[in-house]
Write an enzyme that holds these catalytic residues in place. Sequence first.
Site, PDB file in Angstrom:
ATOM      1  N   HIS B 269       0.841  -1.212   0.000  1.00 37.00           N
ATOM      2  CA  HIS B 269       0.000   0.000   0.000  1.00 37.00           C
ATOM      3  C   HIS B 269       0.875   1.260   0.000  1.00 37.00           C
ATOM      4  O   HIS B 269       0.727   2.127  -0.868  1.00 37.00           O
ATOM      5  CB  HIS B 269      -0.904  -0.025   1.236  1.00 37.00           C
ATOM      6  CG  HIS B 269      -1.819   1.158   1.351  1.00 37.00           C
ATOM      7  ND1 HIS B 269      -3.128   1.125   0.929  1.00 37.00           N
ATOM      8  CD2 HIS B 269      -1.615   2.415   1.821  1.00 37.00           C
ATOM      9  CE1 HIS B 269      -3.690   2.310   1.137  1.00 37.00           C
ATOM     10  NE2 HIS B 269      -2.794   3.111   1.691  1.00 37.00           N
ATOM     11  N   GLU B 270       1.783   1.342   0.954  1.00 39.61           N
ATOM     12  CA  GLU B 270       2.639   2.537   1.045  1.00 39.61           C
ATOM     13  C   GLU B 270       3.565   2.615  -0.162  1.00 39.61           C
ATOM     14  O   GLU B 270       3.902   3.702  -0.636  1.00 39.61           O
ATOM     15  CB  GLU B 270       3.434   2.540   2.351  1.00 39.61           C
ATOM     16  CG  GLU B 270       2.595   2.449   3.633  1.00 39.61           C
ATOM     17  CD  GLU B 270       1.498   3.499   3.745  1.00 39.61           C
ATOM     18  OE1 GLU B 270       1.633   4.577   3.119  1.00 39.61           O
ATOM     19  OE2 GLU B 270       0.487   3.241   4.436  1.00 39.61           O
ATOM     20  N   HIS B 273       1.836   4.494  -2.880  1.00 36.08           N
ATOM     21  CA  HIS B 273       2.000   5.949  -2.680  1.00 36.08           C
ATOM     22  C   HIS B 273       3.401   6.390  -3.129  1.00 36.08           C
ATOM     23  O   HIS B 273       3.574   7.408  -3.779  1.00 36.08           O
ATOM     24  CB  HIS B 273       1.848   6.309  -1.199  1.00 36.08           C
ATOM     25  CG  HIS B 273       0.432   6.327  -0.696  1.00 36.08           C
ATOM     26  ND1 HIS B 273      -0.538   7.110  -1.256  1.00 36.08           N
ATOM     27  CD2 HIS B 273      -0.161   5.673   0.341  1.00 36.08           C
ATOM     28  CE1 HIS B 273      -1.688   6.931  -0.593  1.00 36.08           C
ATOM     29  NE2 HIS B 273      -1.484   6.067   0.384  1.00 36.08           N
ATOM     30  N   GLU B 299      -4.582   8.010  -3.120  1.00 31.05           N
ATOM     31  CA  GLU B 299      -5.120   6.759  -2.562  1.00 31.05           C
ATOM     32  C   GLU B 299      -5.411   5.756  -3.673  1.00 31.05           C
ATOM     33  O   GLU B 299      -5.332   4.544  -3.459  1.00 31.05           O
ATOM     34  CB  GLU B 299      -6.373   7.088  -1.741  1.00 31.05           C
ATOM     35  CG  GLU B 299      -6.715   6.089  -0.669  1.00 31.05           C
ATOM     36  CD  GLU B 299      -5.695   5.964   0.464  1.00 31.05           C
ATOM     37  OE1 GLU B 299      -4.838   6.855   0.638  1.00 31.05           O
ATOM     38  OE2 GLU B 299      -5.746   4.937   1.168  1.00 31.05           O
TER      39      GLU B 299
END
Lengths: 506, 506
Positions: B269-270, B273, B299
């Site tokens: 997830h990170e 980003h 997001e």
Amino acid sequence: MKQAVQAIEKKFFNYIAKMKNYEEALALIGWDLRTGAPKKGIKQRSEVIGTLSEDVFNMSISTEMKDYIEALTDPSVQIYLTDVTKRSVEECEKQYNQNINIPANEYKDYVILQSQSESIWEEAKATSDFARLQPYLEKLIAFKKRMVGYWGITENKYNALLDLYEPGVTVDIIDKVFGQLRESIVPLVREISATGSRPPFDFLFCHFPKPQQQAFSHYILQQMGFDFEAGRLDETAHPFQTTLNPADVRVTTNYNESDFRLAIFGTIHEGGHALYEQNISHKLIGTPLCQGTSMGIHESQSLFFENLLGRSREFWESFYSPFKKYANGAFDRVSLDDFYRAINIAGPSLIRIEADELTYPLHIIVRYEIEKGLFNGDLKVKDLPGIWNEKMEEYLGIRPSNDREGVLQDIHWAGGDFGYFPSYALGYVYAAQFKHAMLEDSPSLNKSLIEGDIAPIRQWLTEHIHQYGALKKPIQIVQEATHESLNATYLIQYLTKKYRGIYRIE
Amino acid sequence: MKQAVQAIEKKFFNYIAKMKNYEEALALIGWDLRTGAPKKGIKQRSEVIGTLSEDVFNMSISTEMKDYIEALTDPSVQIYLTDVTKRSVEECEKQYNQNINIPANEYKDYVILQSQSESIWEEAKATSDFARLQPYLEKLIAFKKRMVGYWGITENKYNALLDLYEPGVTVDIIDKVFGQLRESIVPLVREISATGSRPPFDFLFCHFPKPQQQAFSHYILQQMGFDFEAGRLDETAHPFQTTLNPADVRVTTNYNESDFRLAIFGTIHEGGHALYEQNISHKLIGTPLCQGTSMGIHESQSLFFENLLGRSREFWESFYSPFKKYANGAFDRVSLDDFYRAINIAGPSLIRIEADELTYPLHIIVRYEIEKGLFNGDLKVKDLPGIWNEKMEEYLGIRPSNDREGVLQDIHWAGGDFGYFPSYALGYVYAAQFKHAMLEDSPSLNKSLIEGDIAPIRQWLTEHIHQYGALKKPIQIVQEATHESLNATYLIQYLTKKYRGIYRIE
């Protein structure tokens, strides 16, 4: 009147606190760059450093700063000022005078030259090619001489450089102290070499796993009184200590599984610096006094812990047992006596940062005499390699076979740092004086140490040195803590007794 | 004329670059505070944050900034300006207008209130006592309403807040999109619950040693195309991503040896980003456009990688084999099919941050409807716990038994962040649109993924999204990348097909 003065004082300290905030951000950036900042981000980070450094510099010479200095040095207001204010103004005035007279363009050129010179130094060192670096050193020295001229100093320019690092300590003082050291240490080193003996030391290179070294480093820092809620320990290629503020003091060390000495003595050394910073009175936060008072006094703290304490027999009386446990039994067959002698092996060597505590001051004296010759005499840059090698031979009895192991070994001169080296040896002199005074004050300290209790020693240092930060100048610190001025006798006595013992010289 | 404009442009960008430098220092301080800064140093560090934030704020509303904006928005100069300049000026003007009209005193009170409210929230949550927080929320909402008033907005105040996080996305648009989602997801969740079946999942809690999870996290980031020379991976209590500059992008994750999902999906997830930030064109460094264009688009990148890619069958076709190796064989008896179904278990739950991708949008819709009621309707703060519980029951079929598991679970409102939540669900909608468009453009992407090659997917995202930073607004990004505007259909199709498959619903 009093109220008006207090109002100015308050504004002055707000102004300073803002400068210190920029400096704290810069300190964090510096720490981050050395502890794993991604390589590609460094270029843009240097822009950030530029912005913040410029802010600090501009604030140090602003009209606002000038007005504060004028208002707060006025004789009529002195009775209303605390010592903290007076010393803070004095520091700001010193900085103001140093910065205000240097033409901005010239300073910018200097900063560029300095950074070019440092990277040329790397190449020159790698290829042992002094001629590559020579023109840069010549320009740097010419700039430094002009700079001293801008300060209005024409005679004894080297004193002005010494004053940047060790305020109040002059060529006259150092000549005397270093002269005594040279006269005592040179024959002592010869005596040791003449014994032809060397204590056993192969076991120093036993495998000591990194996680165990980390754990022991942590343990030792804790025993020294390092506050882990106000600091941290990380790993870097070269150990260092940096201060963000007295409640955030960071230490790094480096682990070599085949030579524990790097990590353990590195940790103790940087831990000595860190204790100084952690124990500065929090009342000084936000003032220019919230830092060690000089390079030499700072180094006295790291050297005190690393050598006078950390390489003492008394220290290992209690810490050898946990050390052996952390080392997973690798040292179980090594007696304390053998261990103590091995970590104190001494003898002539070429590289300063690898030198032992006995020969280390001689490496500094070589550099000091050369710097003095460059600034106060007529020594030429082109003659440096030759004079370096001659002095090494004269004082240490060995001669570098190339400039990489000789005059090119340190980055300091390539970075324009002239006048800095003497602080290292002064640190030893101070440390021995402090140890002597400490034992005069409390003869039981050695007994505590044997029992593994470092706290009373740390407390003595905090009481007499740490807490004051830069509120007292180095000479005042030494005078008040030891009741005498700079004195090489104690270091000479310490070294003579210790090394005659280790080398069993009658 | 042209030369004069270019001179102003140059000065403007120097001015902005300086603001960005302060922001970069702030970003490093923020990262450091979350990755191990010593506790006791935090108080003084907040002074540093204060100084740097004040500099940025003051620069954003200075006369100098006003002059740049006026000069560079003049119709006569537009023909000389690049798109980068025009959009940069637009961003600065938006910030200027947001900041200039808020009375300084009121803003300061707000910042204090915000920080008090966040710490009260911790207590209120711990004791499940909404009444403790209620007066703070009331004051925060009153401030936000006044703030919107200062901007000259009297109708549909919630739109003004949405615009802070997702420029151009209004209540009308969200009502439609969230309405569609609710109408499709609510019955789908009921269908799943009605099957009464749950794939086997006990093996998810196998012991997976931390060093092995670290190594696999590192490996996955590398496979995703994360550049470790322009970023780093660290450990924190809660995973996050932060950007110092596009060449220094930092990711953190958290390791739980009894549940690898936290670290692995946290890292992915990170990492999503981070890829966005690392691939912003370096031409935008030093401009206000050097960042993700909105919270929702940001997001979309993290959710795309975490779920649409990282929880897909195709992804694990190739990555399950290395995963099993890193897990030291703990998953050797688990089939790929069982693994895939287990990491996609879905069903109603109370806590947003623990929700699966199917039910997650419903958690957001609850919050969106409440925020809209607070700002555009006449919903009262005291009624929040009741309305929260009703909506949870209506959409998810479960009712919190206390406010800790209900209205008090998130910090956002206590921190004054109203209008932020919708971005999370918009991120899902965008991500599904991007996936659809990507496969239209290159139908072979799924095949690459099955073969373990993520590069072409990352390249598509960089080409259509990442490189532009904030040069294009979110709606323009979506329009140009997918050839249509915001459209919930693709997310609904994706979720329906995936979860009917996993739960074997005909």
